[in-house]
Write a protein that holds these residues in place. Structure first.
Motif, mmCIF file in Angstrom:
data_model
loop_
_atom_site.group_PDB
_atom_site.id
_atom_site.type_symbol
_atom_site.label_atom_id
_atom_site.label_comp_id
_atom_site.label_asym_id
_atom_site.label_seq_id
_atom_site.Cartn_x
_atom_site.Cartn_y
_atom_site.Cartn_z
ATOM 1 N N ALA A 222 -4.522 -3.495 -2.164
ATOM 2 C CA ALA A 222 -3.423 -2.573 -2.467
ATOM 3 C C ALA A 222 -2.744 -2.920 -3.789
ATOM 4 O O ALA A 222 -2.429 -2.046 -4.593
ATOM 5 C CB ALA A 222 -2.407 -2.595 -1.330
ATOM 6 N N SER B 254 -10.513 4.925 -6.132
ATOM 7 C CA SER B 254 -10.395 3.645 -5.436
ATOM 8 C C SER B 254 -11.369 2.646 -6.043
ATOM 9 O O SER B 254 -12.451 3.008 -6.501
ATOM 10 C CB SER B 254 -10.703 3.824 -3.947
ATOM 11 O OG SER B 254 -9.746 4.666 -3.347
ATOM 12 N N ASP C 231 -6.499 -6.929 2.441
ATOM 13 C CA ASP C 231 -5.797 -5.642 2.367
ATOM 14 C C ASP C 231 -4.655 -5.700 1.363
ATOM 15 O O ASP C 231 -4.442 -4.750 0.599
ATOM 16 C CB ASP C 231 -5.263 -5.250 3.743
ATOM 17 C CG ASP C 231 -6.371 -4.811 4.695
ATOM 18 O OD1 ASP C 231 -7.465 -4.468 4.198
ATOM 19 O OD2 ASP C 231 -6.144 -4.821 5.919
ATOM 20 N N GLN D 145 -5.073 -2.131 -6.685
ATOM 21 C CA GLN D 145 -5.132 -0.678 -6.908
ATOM 22 C C GLN D 145 -3.928 -0.214 -7.714
ATOM 23 O O GLN D 145 -4.050 0.607 -8.628
ATOM 24 C CB GLN D 145 -5.183 0.057 -5.565
ATOM 25 C CG GLN D 145 -5.371 1.567 -5.682
ATOM 26 C CD GLN D 145 -6.756 1.953 -6.185
ATOM 27 O OE1 GLN D 145 -7.754 1.347 -5.796
ATOM 28 N NE2 GLN D 145 -6.812 2.954 -7.048
ATOM 29 N N ASP E 273 0.839 -1.196 0.000
ATOM 30 C CA ASP E 273 0.000 0.000 0.000
ATOM 31 C C ASP E 273 0.871 1.242 0.000
ATOM 32 O O ASP E 273 2.039 1.200 0.397
ATOM 33 C CB ASP E 273 -0.895 -0.004 1.246
ATOM 34 C CG ASP E 273 -2.117 0.862 1.071
ATOM 35 O OD1 ASP E 273 -2.242 1.510 0.019
ATOM 36 O OD2 ASP E 273 -2.955 0.885 1.998
#
Length: 247
Positions: free
Chosen positions: A182, A217, A178, A185, A22
């Motif tokens: 990340a 996002s 998570d 993305q 991230d």
């Protein structure tokens, strides 16, 4: 002067940043840049600042702790690294020192790309004048870059098989939600993945890699698919020149 534990702290910090899934918040990103600027000023408290910084970001701290353990196995005694970081070097242009490493990684906007560029330089020019500890670190850095790349490739391969959401990816690739979010993305912003819809025009846009609001996002329930850019990243086209002469 930094002791051996402080040296492990700085090196583990750089390795963790390269693998971070991230983006850091702006304040932490600026703090990393400042640490990069101050690394060659021989401030012993800098390592403690690094330890404080990583504790402010759960994933960064997790990667940092893992790399600390790895480096402690690689560097049971770090006296040579201590001499290299705290000392001053003569200027061989091909020499890779800790100052070069800090500039390449800690001062980069994209830590992963900074590490890639450093490794390309090392591969192109060799590291005959680097210390043994720098060579060991570069090996660890190559491992970190490869691991990061393999996580992205695993997600692209999963999406190549069928459209998936961020929520459904973890069970396919062995990552947390998570981590998957990340990485996806990042792939989205680079144009490697796009939304999958029943709209033929949208599907064609995804296929040719047309970008749609790449800074937004991604909804975790949105189905995603590969673009042509993502496909060719997985399957590079190799052009073989025709051989002249005998037939």
């Amino acid at each position: 002067m930094m002791d051996s534990n402080d040296l492990i702290t700085i090196q583990a910090f750089m390795l963790a940043l390269v693998q971070l899934d991230d983006e850091l918040p702006d304040d932490l990103h600026q703090a990393v840049h400042r640490i990069g600027n101050e690394l060659t000023q021989h401030r012993p408290e800098l390592a403690e600042e690094v330890r404080s910084l990583v504790q402010q970001h759960a994933r960064l701290n997790e990667l940092y702790e893992t790399e600390c353990r790895h480096l402690q196995e690689l560097y049971p005694i770090q006296e040579r690294a201590k001499r290299v970081i705290n000392g001053h070097h003569a200027g061989d242009v091909d020499e890779i020192t800790w100052a070069h490493i800090a500039n390449a990684i800690l001062k980069a906007d994209d830590y992963y790309s900074g590490a890639q560029n450093l490794l390309r330089r090392a591969q192109a020019h060799g590291v005959p004048n680097a210390s043994g500890d720098v060579k060991v670190f570069l090996s660890a850095l190559q491992r970190a870059v490869t691991a990061t790349r393999e996580r992205a490739i695993a997600i692209l391969k999963a999406l190549e098989q069928r459209p998936l959401t961020i929520r459904s990816l973890p069970s396919m690739v062995g990552l947390s939600v998570d981590q998957s979010r990340a990485i996806v993305q990042s792939l989205w912003e680079k144009g490697y993945v796009d939304q999958f819809t029943g709209n033929i025009f949208r599907s064609l846009a995804a296929l040719i890699g047309v970008r749609h609001h790449r800074n937004e996002s991604i909804d975790p329930d949105t189905y995603l698919t590969l673009t042509s850019k993502g496909h060719f990243f997985l399957h590079p086209v190799v052009v073989v020149g025709r051989r002249e002469g005998k037939r």
